[in-house]
Design a protein around this motif. Sequence first.
Motif, PDB file in Angstrom:
ATOM      1  N   TYR A  87       0.835  -1.199   0.000  1.00 43.98           N
ATOM      2  CA  TYR A  87       0.000   0.000   0.000  1.00 43.98           C
ATOM      3  C   TYR A  87       0.873   1.254   0.000  1.00 43.98           C
ATOM      4  CZ  TYR A  87      -3.281   3.593   1.439  1.00 43.98           C
ATOM      5  OH  TYR A  87      -4.017   4.743   1.497  1.00 43.98           O
ATOM      6  N   ILE A  88       1.878   1.280   0.849  1.00 46.60           N
ATOM      7  CA  ILE A  88       2.767   2.452   0.938  1.00 46.60           C
ATOM      8  C   ILE A  88       3.515   2.644  -0.382  1.00 46.60           C
ATOM      9  CG2 ILE A  88       4.816   3.406   2.081  1.00 46.60           C
ATOM     10  CD1 ILE A  88       3.771   2.061   4.678  1.00 46.60           C
ATOM     11  N   GLN A  89       3.996   1.546  -0.962  1.00 49.40           N
ATOM     12  CA  GLN A  89       4.722   1.649  -2.230  1.00 49.40           C
ATOM     13  C   GLN A  89       3.809   2.169  -3.348  1.00 49.40           C
ATOM     14  OE1 GLN A  89       6.238  -2.362  -2.437  1.00 49.40           O
ATOM     15  NE2 GLN A  89       8.229  -1.761  -1.585  1.00 49.40           N
ATOM     16  N   SER A  90       2.575   1.706  -3.378  1.00 50.93           N
ATOM     17  CA  SER A  90       1.660   2.198  -4.413  1.00 50.93           C
ATOM     18  C   SER A  90       1.315   3.667  -4.168  1.00 50.93           C
ATOM     19  CB  SER A  90       0.414   1.318  -4.483  1.00 50.93           C
ATOM     20  OG  SER A  90      -0.673   1.857  -3.851  1.00 50.93           O
ATOM     21  N   TYR A  91       1.183   4.063  -2.892  1.00 49.18           N
ATOM     22  CA  TYR A  91       0.937   5.457  -2.543  1.00 49.18           C
ATOM     23  C   TYR A  91       2.113   6.317  -3.010  1.00 49.18           C
ATOM     24  CZ  TYR A  91      -0.389   9.529   0.244  1.00 49.18           C
ATOM     25  OH  TYR A  91      -0.745  10.791   0.648  1.00 49.18           O
ATOM     26  N   SER A 138       4.154   9.904   6.465  1.00 51.54           N
ATOM     27  CA  SER A 138       3.771  11.201   7.045  1.00 51.54           C
ATOM     28  C   SER A 138       2.533  11.761   6.369  1.00 51.54           C
ATOM     29  CB  SER A 138       4.910  12.207   6.914  1.00 51.54           C
ATOM     30  OG  SER A 138       5.987  11.837   7.717  1.00 51.54           O
ATOM     31  N   ARG A 139       2.502  11.706   5.035  1.00 47.17           N
ATOM     32  CA  ARG A 139       1.347  12.237   4.307  1.00 47.17           C
ATOM     33  C   ARG A 139       0.096  11.415   4.570  1.00 47.17           C
ATOM     34  NH1 ARG A 139       2.633  14.323  -1.701  1.00 47.17           N
ATOM     35  NH2 ARG A 139       0.367  14.191  -1.732  1.00 47.17           N
ATOM     36  N   ILE A 140       0.247  10.100   4.639  1.00 50.87           N
ATOM     37  CA  ILE A 140      -0.901   9.240   4.936  1.00 50.87           C
ATOM     38  C   ILE A 140      -1.466   9.590   6.307  1.00 50.87           C
ATOM     39  CG2 ILE A 140      -1.603   6.862   5.435  1.00 50.87           C
ATOM     40  CD1 ILE A 140       0.458   6.016   3.222  1.00 50.87           C
ATOM     41  N   CYS A 141      -0.595   9.772   7.285  1.00 55.60           N
ATOM     42  CA  CYS A 141      -1.036  10.135   8.641  1.00 55.60           C
ATOM     43  C   CYS A 141      -1.711  11.500   8.649  1.00 55.60           C
ATOM     44  CB  CYS A 141       0.140  10.125   9.611  1.00 55.60           C
ATOM     45  SG  CYS A 141       0.802   8.480   9.923  1.00 55.60           S
ATOM     46  N   GLN A 142      -1.146  12.453   7.933  1.00 52.93           N
ATOM     47  CA  GLN A 142      -1.718  13.795   7.864  1.00 52.93           C
ATOM     48  C   GLN A 142      -3.108  13.756   7.227  1.00 52.93           C
ATOM     49  OE1 GLN A 142       0.581  16.567   5.540  1.00 52.93           O
ATOM     50  NE2 GLN A 142      -0.488  18.340   6.375  1.00 52.93           N
ATOM     51  N   GLU A 183      -6.700  14.804   8.956  1.00 49.68           N
ATOM     52  CA  GLU A 183      -7.619  15.766   8.347  1.00 49.68           C
ATOM     53  C   GLU A 183      -8.994  15.142   8.146  1.00 49.68           C
ATOM     54  OE1 GLU A 183      -5.580  16.998   4.816  1.00 49.68           O
ATOM     55  OE2 GLU A 183      -4.102  18.170   5.929  1.00 49.68           O
ATOM     56  N   ALA A 184      -9.037  13.892   7.697  1.00 47.95           N
ATOM     57  CA  ALA A 184     -10.317  13.201   7.501  1.00 47.95           C
ATOM     58  C   ALA A 184     -11.034  13.025   8.834  1.00 47.95           C
ATOM     59  CB  ALA A 184     -10.090  11.854   6.830  1.00 47.95           C
ATOM     60  N   GLN A 185     -10.279  12.709   9.877  1.00 52.27           N
ATOM     61  CA  GLN A 185     -10.862  12.534  11.208  1.00 52.27           C
ATOM     62  C   GLN A 185     -11.447  13.850  11.705  1.00 52.27           C
ATOM     63  OE1 GLN A 185     -10.697   9.401  12.422  1.00 52.27           O
ATOM     64  NE2 GLN A 185     -12.052   9.952  14.065  1.00 52.27           N
ATOM     65  N   LYS A 186     -10.731  14.952  11.466  1.00 54.16           N
ATOM     66  CA  LYS A 186     -11.211  16.267  11.899  1.00 54.16           C
ATOM     67  C   LYS A 186     -12.491  16.626  11.155  1.00 54.16           C
ATOM     68  CE  LYS A 186      -9.764  21.080  12.499  1.00 54.16           C
ATOM     69  NZ  LYS A 186     -11.120  21.549  12.395  1.00 54.16           N
ATOM     70  N   LYS A 187     -12.534  16.373   9.843  1.00 55.99           N
ATOM     71  CA  LYS A 187     -13.739  16.660   9.069  1.00 55.99           C
ATOM     72  C   LYS A 187     -14.916  15.847   9.598  1.00 55.99           C
ATOM     73  CE  LYS A 187     -11.598  17.985   4.712  1.00 55.99           C
ATOM     74  NZ  LYS A 187     -11.360  17.611   3.310  1.00 55.99           N
ATOM     75  N   GLU A 188     -14.658  14.583   9.936  1.00 56.37           N
ATOM     76  CA  GLU A 188     -15.716  13.724  10.460  1.00 56.37           C
ATOM     77  C   GLU A 188     -16.211  14.261  11.804  1.00 56.37           C
ATOM     78  OE1 GLU A 188     -15.959   9.253  12.166  1.00 56.37           O
ATOM     79  OE2 GLU A 188     -15.068   9.454  10.179  1.00 56.37           O
ATOM     80  N   ASP A 189     -15.277  14.656  12.673  1.00 58.54           N
ATOM     81  CA  ASP A 189     -15.651  15.214  13.976  1.00 58.54           C
ATOM     82  C   ASP A 189     -16.464  16.493  13.807  1.00 58.54           C
ATOM     83  OD1 ASP A 189     -14.292  13.143  15.202  1.00 58.54           O
ATOM     84  OD2 ASP A 189     -12.553  14.358  15.758  1.00 58.54           O
ATOM     85  N   ASP A 190     -16.026  17.373  12.883  1.00 58.05           N
ATOM     86  CA  ASP A 190     -16.747  18.612  12.625  1.00 58.05           C
ATOM     87  C   ASP A 190     -18.141  18.326  12.083  1.00 58.05           C
ATOM     88  OD1 ASP A 190     -14.529  19.994  13.487  1.00 58.05           O
ATOM     89  OD2 ASP A 190     -13.859  20.581  11.466  1.00 58.05           O
ATOM     90  N   SER A 191     -18.241  17.317  11.232  1.00 58.24           N
ATOM     91  CA  SER A 191     -19.520  16.941  10.655  1.00 58.24           C
ATOM     92  C   SER A 191     -20.473  16.440  11.738  1.00 58.24           C
ATOM     93  CB  SER A 191     -19.296  15.866   9.594  1.00 58.24           C
ATOM     94  OG  SER A 191     -20.513  15.369   9.129  1.00 58.24           O
ATOM     95  N   ILE A 192     -19.976  15.629  12.644  1.00 57.28           N
ATOM     96  CA  ILE A 192     -20.799  15.111  13.741  1.00 57.28           C
ATOM     97  C   ILE A 192     -21.266  16.255  14.629  1.00 57.28           C
ATOM     98  CG2 ILE A 192     -20.734  13.719  15.857  1.00 57.28           C
ATOM     99  CD1 ILE A 192     -18.927  11.742  14.299  1.00 57.28           C
ATOM    100  N   LYS A 193     -20.363  17.193  14.927  1.00 57.16           N
ATOM    101  CA  LYS A 193     -20.733  18.340  15.756  1.00 57.16           C
ATOM    102  C   LYS A 193     -21.833  19.167  15.092  1.00 57.16           C
ATOM    103  CE  LYS A 193     -16.299  18.814  18.096  1.00 57.16           C
ATOM    104  NZ  LYS A 193     -15.067  19.610  18.206  1.00 57.16           N
TER     105      LYS A 193
END
Length: 76
Positions: free
Chosen positions: A17-21, A35-39, A43-53
């Motif tokens: 997966y990392i090599q294909s990324y 690093s980019r995958i984690c970032q 960001e996706a987690q923050k968007k999800e949290d904001d959406s739930i709020k």
Amino acid sequence: MMKERMKVSLPPEVKKYIQSYMREHHLSFTGDAISRICQEHEEAQKKEDDSIKKIVKDVTQHINGLLVKERLHMRD
């Protein structure tokens, strides 16, 4: 940004997966890809949290409106 060298063991599917990324995003270093995958994950987690709020806020406002309306109806 300070970097730290690490030695990690990964399952073969994660390594693929990392090599294909890396190929997809034209990255030369595994650490940059991770690093980019984690970032992106953060960001996706923050968007999800904001959406739930936002959903909770909208539902709360709707319930408050219904309660006000019901109170007025009961008073009449």
